[in-house]
Scaffold this motif. Structure first.
Motif, short mmCIF file in Angstrom:
data_model
loop_
_atom_site.label_atom_id
_atom_site.label_comp_id
_atom_site.label_asym_id
_atom_site.label_seq_id
_atom_site.Cartn_x
_atom_site.Cartn_y
_atom_site.Cartn_z
N TYR A 53 0.84 -1.20 0.00
CA TYR A 53 0.00 0.00 0.00
C TYR A 53 0.87 1.26 0.00
CZ TYR A 53 -2.79 3.72 2.18
OH TYR A 53 -3.38 4.91 2.49
N LEU A 54 1.90 1.27 0.83
CA LEU A 54 2.79 2.42 0.91
C LEU A 54 3.57 2.63 -0.39
CD1 LEU A 54 4.26 2.09 4.52
CD2 LEU A 54 2.85 3.95 3.65
N LEU A 55 4.02 1.53 -0.98
CA LEU A 55 4.79 1.64 -2.22
C LEU A 55 3.93 2.17 -3.36
CD1 LEU A 55 6.95 -1.61 -2.06
CD2 LEU A 55 7.59 0.72 -1.42
N ARG A 56 2.66 1.77 -3.40
CA ARG A 56 1.78 2.29 -4.45
C ARG A 56 1.52 3.79 -4.24
NH1 ARG A 56 3.04 -2.27 -5.07
NH2 ARG A 56 4.75 -1.01 -5.90
N LYS A 57 1.40 4.21 -2.99
CA LYS A 57 1.24 5.64 -2.70
C LYS A 57 2.49 6.41 -3.11
CE LYS A 57 -0.84 7.58 0.60
NZ LYS A 57 -1.23 8.14 1.91
N PHE A 58 3.65 5.84 -2.83
CA PHE A 58 4.91 6.48 -3.21
C PHE A 58 4.97 6.64 -4.73
CE2 PHE A 58 9.24 5.82 -4.82
CZ PHE A 58 9.88 6.93 -4.27
N GLU A 59 4.60 5.61 -5.46
CA GLU A 59 4.67 5.66 -6.92
C GLU A 59 3.72 6.71 -7.50
OE1 GLU A 59 5.99 1.04 -7.90
OE2 GLU A 59 3.87 1.59 -7.84
N LYS A 60 2.59 6.92 -6.85
CA LYS A 60 1.64 7.94 -7.34
C LYS A 60 2.23 9.33 -7.23
CE LYS A 60 -2.70 5.45 -6.57
NZ LYS A 60 -3.97 5.42 -5.80
N THR A 61 3.00 9.57 -6.16
CA THR A 61 3.60 10.89 -5.96
C THR A 61 4.97 11.01 -6.62
OG1 THR A 61 4.45 10.17 -3.81
CG2 THR A 61 2.33 11.32 -3.83
N HIS A 62 5.49 9.88 -7.09
CA HIS A 62 6.78 9.86 -7.81
C HIS A 62 6.58 9.05 -9.09
CE1 HIS A 62 7.81 10.65 -3.59
NE2 HIS A 62 8.90 11.27 -4.04
N PRO A 63 5.90 9.61 -10.07
CA PRO A 63 5.48 8.83 -11.24
C PRO A 63 6.62 8.30 -12.11
CG PRO A 63 5.01 11.18 -11.53
CD PRO A 63 5.39 10.99 -10.11
N THR A 64 7.83 8.80 -11.93
CA THR A 64 8.95 8.28 -12.73
C THR A 64 9.72 7.18 -12.01
OG1 THR A 64 10.46 9.99 -11.90
CG2 THR A 64 9.22 10.49 -13.92
N ILE A 65 9.22 6.77 -10.83
CA ILE A 65 9.90 5.71 -10.06
C ILE A 65 8.92 4.58 -9.79
CG2 ILE A 65 11.20 5.12 -7.98
CD1 ILE A 65 11.81 8.11 -7.65
N GLN A 66 9.30 3.38 -10.17
CA GLN A 66 8.55 2.18 -9.81
C GLN A 66 9.38 1.37 -8.82
OE1 GLN A 66 7.58 0.09 -13.45
NE2 GLN A 66 5.84 1.44 -13.89
N VAL A 67 8.70 0.69 -7.92
CA VAL A 67 9.39 -0.10 -6.89
C VAL A 67 8.97 -1.55 -7.00
CG1 VAL A 67 9.93 -0.36 -4.45
CG2 VAL A 67 9.38 1.91 -5.37
N LYS A 68 9.94 -2.40 -7.15
CA LYS A 68 9.70 -3.84 -7.17
C LYS A 68 10.15 -4.41 -5.82
CE LYS A 68 10.86 -8.12 -9.65
NZ LYS A 68 11.66 -8.71 -10.76
N TYR A 69 9.18 -4.90 -5.04
CA TYR A 69 9.48 -5.40 -3.70
C TYR A 69 9.62 -6.91 -3.69
CZ TYR A 69 9.01 -6.60 1.23
OH TYR A 69 9.22 -7.13 2.49
N GLU A 70 10.67 -7.40 -3.06
CA GLU A 70 10.92 -8.84 -2.94
C GLU A 70 10.97 -9.23 -1.47
OE1 GLU A 70 14.29 -12.20 -4.16
OE2 GLU A 70 14.86 -10.09 -3.96
N THR A 71 10.16 -10.20 -1.10
CA THR A 71 10.18 -10.73 0.26
C THR A 71 11.15 -11.90 0.34
OG1 THR A 71 7.86 -10.12 0.59
CG2 THR A 71 8.79 -11.73 2.11
N ILE A 72 12.07 -11.83 1.28
CA ILE A 72 13.03 -12.92 1.50
C ILE A 72 12.85 -13.38 2.95
CG2 ILE A 72 15.45 -13.64 1.44
CD1 ILE A 72 15.99 -11.16 -0.33
N ASN A 73 12.16 -14.47 3.15
CA ASN A 73 11.87 -14.92 4.52
C ASN A 73 12.83 -15.99 5.01
OD1 ASN A 73 9.79 -13.22 5.28
ND2 ASN A 73 8.22 -14.52 4.39
N SER A 74 13.59 -16.60 4.12
CA SER A 74 14.50 -17.67 4.53
C SER A 74 15.94 -17.21 4.36
CB SER A 74 14.23 -18.92 3.68
OG SER A 74 15.11 -19.97 4.03
N GLU A 75 16.72 -17.27 5.47
CA GLU A 75 18.15 -16.92 5.43
C GLU A 75 18.35 -15.54 4.78
OE1 GLU A 75 20.10 -18.83 7.04
OE2 GLU A 75 18.68 -20.49 7.30
N TYR A 76 17.60 -14.58 5.28
CA TYR A 76 17.59 -13.25 4.66
C TYR A 76 18.99 -12.65 4.50
CZ TYR A 76 16.80 -8.23 4.09
OH TYR A 76 16.84 -6.94 3.63
#
Length: 421
Positions: A53-76
């Protein structure tokens, strides 16, 4: 040299090898969209939803930046370190204060000082949390949240034992634990223990310091076997072995302290604020309260754990990466992130706006931030932790005296540190 030490040595050499001048930031033509990679972990399903939700809000206010989030739950951290060595690490990632000293020392993180403006209001952060991410007067991370430990207790159990208020000193805590340890059937089997313990260094460091002991010396070598360090640990061992008023989760078929409390197998635990939503969701009928950890040797004490957003020094999109970090750790982003109660916001203003300091359940956790021991002790803490945990449990089970166990753990840890150095 054992396998763990060899692996650590290989990583340190690799870190030293990549501690070279960082990549020049890529120029971004006007209007071109760039993609930032962000990595972290997920301890609760709601966390990923909130971050998305936060990343989508960030992208709306920063239209030239997209964020790809990766979850690493094992041996981070193993994954992050491997990617840093391979020069394929994310642009921005979570970093636990526990792991921060190693990455800061080997200069794989971008210092953030030059990006921070007066409007960002760095003074709004709890100073001890910021200090966890400082190295040689440079700031390498901005804490997104933190947690402390507090006493959590079963209100009905205390009332049944005639205890009118939670104990404020460890002496009173010991007495309360005896009253709360119950054999309901008279068959010699304890149905409810007074205290559910977590026998690991991450929870016991403040106990080591209670009588003037130290976990490590100024050179980063373990010192927890010293007499003053043992005095605090003896309190835990005595409750478990001599008084039989404490139990580990594994003793009663539970996985952690708050599960023990929820199941009625322990009346008191020392846990973090993450337990509050857990109880409300999993044990909604449980009547529980919180209080500051009982004072030991006349001094308040607890632990604090913090996680920061950090920037990969070799990212080619440094200005964009900073905009993301600034948004997530700014007042708006932090307020939206921290309103679930799993952890506390690192900004004092957000703590106040969300009312955590006035909330009776959360206030003891907030109060603990003033005097908490940060879970951090130099780059060799993983080695120290592993050796401590193995030997402390052995002492807890009565397989060897506490002093022998801690001396053995300290000696082994310091040999491995010497090899790694």
């Amino acid at each position: 040299m054992n396998v763990v030490t060899r692996s650590a040595g290989i990583f340190l050499l690799a870190m030293a090898a990549i501690a070279l001048p960082g990549c020049r930031p890529a120029s971004q033509p006007s209007g071109q969209i760039i993609t930032l990679r962000l990595s972290g972990w997920q301890s609760n399903p709601n966390e990923k939803q909130r971050l998305d939700y936060l990343l989508r809000k960030f992208e709306k206010t920063h239209p030239t930046i997209q964020v790809k989030y990766e979850t690493i739950n094992s041996e981070y951290m193993d994954v992050i370190k491997t990617r840093l060595i391979g020069d394929v690490a994310p642009d921005v990632f979570y970093l636990d204060g526990f792991e921060a000293p190693l990455l800061m020392q080997y200069q794989v993180l971008e210092p953030l000082d030059r990006y921070i403006t007066p409007e960002f209001n760095l003074a709004d952060f709890e100073p001890s949390l910021l200090n966890a991410f400082r190295y040689r007067n440079q700031l390498y991370g901005l804490p997104k949240d933190f947690s402390t430990l507090a006493l959590i207790y079963n209100k009905q159990a205390l009332a049944a034992a005639g205890i009118t208020h939670p104990p404020k000193t460890w002496a009173a805590f010991t007495v309360a634990a005896r009253k709360l340890t119950v054999d309901r059937n008279g068959d010699g089997k304890i149905d409810q223990y007074g205290f559910g313990i977590a026998p690991e260094l991450a929870r016991q460091t403040f106990m080591i310091k209670a009588f003037g002991g130290q976990l490590v010396d100024q050179n980063g070598f373990a010192t927890f076997a010293a007499p003053n360090s043992l005095r605090g640990l003896e309190l835990i061992v005595n409750q478990y072995r001599r008084d039989r008023t404490a139990a580990q989760p594994t003793d009663v078929g539970a996985t952690w302290g708050s599960e023990m409390l929820g199941q009625g197998k322990a009346a008191m635990v020392i846990e973090g604020p993450w337990s509050i939503p857990y109880f409300k969701e999993t044990f909604p009928a449980l009547e529980f309260g919180t209080a500051e950890v009982p004072a030991i040797n006349g001094k308040p004490g607890t632990m604090a754990y913090t996680v920061a957003y950090v920037m990969n020094r070799k990212t080619r999109h440094k200005e964009a990466a900073w905009k993301l970090i600034a948004y997530l750790t700014g007042k708006e982003g932090m307020k939206a992130w921290a309103d679930q109660g799993l952890a506390l916001p690192a900004r004092r203003s957000v703590l106040g706006e969300l009312g955590y300091d006035k909330n009776t359940l959360y206030a003891p956790f907030v109060a603990g931030a003033r005097y908490a021991t940060i879970w951090q002790a130099g780059k060799h803490l993983p080695t120290i932790r592993m050796n401590f945990n193995n030997q402390f449990i052995s002492a807890l089970l009565g397989e060897q005296p506490l002093s022998d166990a801690m001396q053995r753990a300290q000696d082994t840890a310091n040999r491995e540190i010497s090899w790694a150095n």
